[in-house]
Design a protein around this motif. Structure first.
Motif, mmCIF file in Angstrom:
data_model
loop_
_atom_site.group_PDB
_atom_site.id
_atom_site.type_symbol
_atom_site.label_atom_id
_atom_site.label_comp_id
_atom_site.label_asym_id
_atom_site.label_seq_id
_atom_site.Cartn_x
_atom_site.Cartn_y
_atom_site.Cartn_z
ATOM 1 N N SER A 261 42.087 35.733 23.152
ATOM 2 C CA SER A 261 43.123 36.608 23.143
ATOM 3 C C SER A 261 43.375 37.658 23.645
ATOM 4 O O SER A 261 44.829 37.946 23.774
ATOM 5 C CB SER A 261 42.791 36.755 21.588
ATOM 6 O OG SER A 261 42.767 35.797 20.636
ATOM 7 N N LEU A 262 42.648 38.175 24.880
ATOM 8 C CA LEU A 262 42.908 38.566 25.588
ATOM 9 C C LEU A 262 44.200 38.848 26.857
ATOM 10 O O LEU A 262 44.802 39.194 27.383
ATOM 11 C CB LEU A 262 41.742 39.883 26.541
ATOM 12 C CG LEU A 262 40.974 40.300 25.723
ATOM 13 C CD1 LEU A 262 38.954 41.075 26.322
ATOM 14 C CD2 LEU A 262 41.547 41.520 25.391
ATOM 15 N N PHE A 266 47.949 40.404 27.693
ATOM 16 C CA PHE A 266 47.663 40.442 28.612
ATOM 17 C C PHE A 266 49.220 39.758 28.725
ATOM 18 O O PHE A 266 50.049 40.981 29.759
ATOM 19 C CB PHE A 266 46.740 40.138 29.605
ATOM 20 C CG PHE A 266 46.819 40.377 31.089
ATOM 21 C CD1 PHE A 266 46.556 42.252 31.336
ATOM 22 C CD2 PHE A 266 46.811 39.779 31.834
ATOM 23 C CE1 PHE A 266 46.280 42.376 32.084
ATOM 24 C CE2 PHE A 266 47.125 40.831 33.510
ATOM 25 C CZ PHE A 266 46.958 41.837 33.045
ATOM 26 N N LEU A 281 42.406 43.084 33.592
ATOM 27 C CA LEU A 281 42.219 42.268 32.917
ATOM 28 C C LEU A 281 40.745 41.791 32.774
ATOM 29 O O LEU A 281 39.468 41.727 31.790
ATOM 30 C CB LEU A 281 43.154 41.277 32.544
ATOM 31 C CG LEU A 281 42.574 39.684 32.035
ATOM 32 C CD1 LEU A 281 42.789 40.285 30.611
ATOM 33 C CD2 LEU A 281 43.229 38.279 32.303
ATOM 34 N N ALA A 284 38.511 44.971 31.518
ATOM 35 C CA ALA A 284 39.224 43.487 29.914
ATOM 36 C C ALA A 284 37.511 43.551 29.437
ATOM 37 O O ALA A 284 37.387 43.829 28.156
ATOM 38 C CB ALA A 284 40.245 44.010 28.723
ATOM 39 N N VAL A 285 38.146 42.514 29.490
ATOM 40 C CA VAL A 285 37.117 40.947 29.127
ATOM 41 C C VAL A 285 35.526 40.960 29.142
ATOM 42 O O VAL A 285 34.972 41.432 28.896
ATOM 43 C CB VAL A 285 37.321 40.323 30.136
ATOM 44 C CG1 VAL A 285 35.971 38.248 29.559
ATOM 45 C CG2 VAL A 285 39.392 39.706 29.839
ATOM 46 N N LEU A 288 35.128 44.443 26.292
ATOM 47 C CA LEU A 288 34.973 43.774 24.819
ATOM 48 C C LEU A 288 34.206 42.211 24.362
ATOM 49 O O LEU A 288 34.861 42.250 23.823
ATOM 50 C CB LEU A 288 37.103 43.886 24.502
ATOM 51 C CG LEU A 288 37.743 45.704 25.507
ATOM 52 C CD1 LEU A 288 39.000 45.233 25.185
ATOM 53 C CD2 LEU A 288 37.509 46.043 24.573
ATOM 54 N N THR A 289 33.987 41.395 25.725
ATOM 55 C CA THR A 289 33.600 40.848 24.629
ATOM 56 C C THR A 289 32.126 40.150 25.191
ATOM 57 O O THR A 289 31.904 38.832 25.392
ATOM 58 C CB THR A 289 34.584 39.547 25.693
ATOM 59 O OG1 THR A 289 33.640 39.266 26.614
ATOM 60 C CG2 THR A 289 35.709 39.807 25.290
ATOM 61 N N GLU A 300 39.831 49.280 19.719
ATOM 62 C CA GLU A 300 41.625 49.486 19.860
ATOM 63 C C GLU A 300 41.589 50.333 21.150
ATOM 64 O O GLU A 300 42.066 50.761 22.434
ATOM 65 C CB GLU A 300 42.054 49.102 18.816
ATOM 66 C CG GLU A 300 42.122 48.369 18.871
ATOM 67 C CD GLU A 300 42.856 47.655 18.336
ATOM 68 O OE1 GLU A 300 44.171 47.872 19.362
ATOM 69 O OE2 GLU A 300 42.348 46.048 18.947
ATOM 70 N N ARG A 303 39.977 49.817 24.592
ATOM 71 C CA ARG A 303 41.790 48.660 24.705
ATOM 72 C C ARG A 303 42.799 49.217 25.561
ATOM 73 O O ARG A 303 42.983 49.223 26.923
ATOM 74 C CB ARG A 303 41.835 47.595 23.829
ATOM 75 C CG ARG A 303 42.763 46.483 24.269
ATOM 76 C CD ARG A 303 43.686 46.394 23.670
ATOM 77 N NE ARG A 303 42.759 45.332 22.468
ATOM 78 C CZ ARG A 303 42.531 44.070 22.201
ATOM 79 N NH1 ARG A 303 42.996 42.910 23.536
ATOM 80 N NH2 ARG A 303 41.528 43.329 21.266
ATOM 81 N N LEU A 307 43.376 49.221 29.467
ATOM 82 C CA LEU A 307 44.295 48.362 30.335
ATOM 83 C C LEU A 307 45.804 49.139 29.841
ATOM 84 O O LEU A 307 47.096 48.595 29.349
ATOM 85 C CB LEU A 307 45.105 47.241 28.681
ATOM 86 C CG LEU A 307 43.653 46.248 28.654
ATOM 87 C CD1 LEU A 307 43.742 44.827 27.765
ATOM 88 C CD2 LEU A 307 43.838 45.553 30.236
#
Length: 313
Positions: A261-262, A266, A281, A284-285, A288-289, A300, A303, A307
């Motif tokens: 989904s990220l 992106f 990216l 973020a991975v 956020l994961t 949010e 994120r 990003l």
């Protein structure tokens, strides 16, 4: 799992486990060239540059992997650790070829007086380009690899100044050409190794593999461009980013999962014209994961922080 921040902003000392850093932010840096995924056409461009002994000019957005190319090539072909010349608006060709500490030599002469030896060698060092152009120490030795990073940040005249050196693969050190001794041992760039320079002249016998990177922020003279093999890094798509993420995290990207989904979001932002880098990216991975990933409004907020568009204020 609930997002547990390290810093609370209350000024109270506490013991905190920061966890493991991302694989690409461990120090000292350990290059992992196998993680770079060449886009279509790049392998052919590299091989053309190698076969023709021409520099490779890579153009692309920040974070598109341009500087990773030379690390992978140098590893595969056993070219040694790549030299690096990071360009700024103050960069000059002479600085890239050699550095001469004239003031230091004058000071040493004054301290030594009449008994001084006036040895010039301690006050000279080859620059990254000068070191790359040194002749081989053995007939079977591979050429050096040199990264000229962000050439579009240079003064307007620098690309033209490079033409003669890139075309003929040689240069002169005037201070040595006028020196009393024909042979002088000069230190190489960022090394304790020395190389004997004869009559102030450096001539390569195996042209180095040179990669120049550009963010596409300016145009270059035609005379400069015709001496390069040129390649433009394509805009990444969903499939290529899945491979990049899988290579960096050493895991498969599950379809329709949070990582996927990220990636999809992106790519959508890239297609809409936003300026984003692939390493954003990856960041973020990682955040956020992970096991301690934030949720809801906190997710949010994080994120948007990671990003954030590069061209924004």
């Amino acid at each position: 799992m609930t997002w547990t921040p390290f810093y609370l902003g209350d000024g109270t000392p506490r013991d905190v486990d920061l966890g493991a850093p991302p694989p690409w932010r461990t120090f000292p840096r350990q290059p992992r060239p196998e993680r770079f995924q060449p886009p279509p056409g790049l392998v052919e461009a590299v091989n053309a540059a190698l076969a023709l002994r021409r520099p490779l000019l890579l153009t692309g957005a920040p974070g598109s992997g341009k500087s990773s190319v030379i690390k992978q090539v140098a590893t595969e072909l056993r070219l040694g650790e790549p030299l690096r010349w990071h360009i700024t608006s103050r960069s000059t060709l002479v600085d890239a070829l050699y550095r001469y500490d004239a003031l230091g030599r004058i000071h040493a002469q004054r301290l030594g007086g009449d008994s001084g030896t006036d040895d010039i060698a301690p006050f000279l060092q080859l620059g990254p380009l000068g070191t790359a152009l040194l002749p081989s120490r053995a007939p079977s030795e591979q050429p050096r690899a040199l990264l000229i990073d962000e050439i579009d940040k240079s003064d307007l005249d620098l690309p033209s100044d490079l033409l003669d050196v890139l075309e003929h693969g040689e240069f002169e050190i005037p201070e040595l050409a006028r020196y009393r001794d024909d042979d002088v041992d000069v230190r190489e760039w960022e090394s304790d190794a020395v190389h004997r320079i004869v009559k102030g002249r450096v001539r390569c016998d195996n042209f180095p593999f040179i990669v120049l990177t550009s963010n596409g922020e300016r145009d270059f003279p035609a005379a400069f461009l015709r001496r390069c093999i040129r390649y433009t890094m394509p805009m990444p798509d969903t499939e290529s980013l899945r491979r990049v993420v899988a290579a960096h995290f050493e895991t498969e990207v599950a379809p329709s999962g949070p990582v996927d989904s990220l990636i999809a979001a992106f790519v959508e932002r890239l297609r809409a014209g936003e300026s984003l880098a692939v390493d954003q990216l990856l960041n973020a991975v990682h955040v956020l994961t992970g096991a301690q990933a934030p949720e809801g409004a906190a997710a949010e907020e994080v994120r948007e922080l990671i990003l954030r568009e590069l061209t924004g204020a």
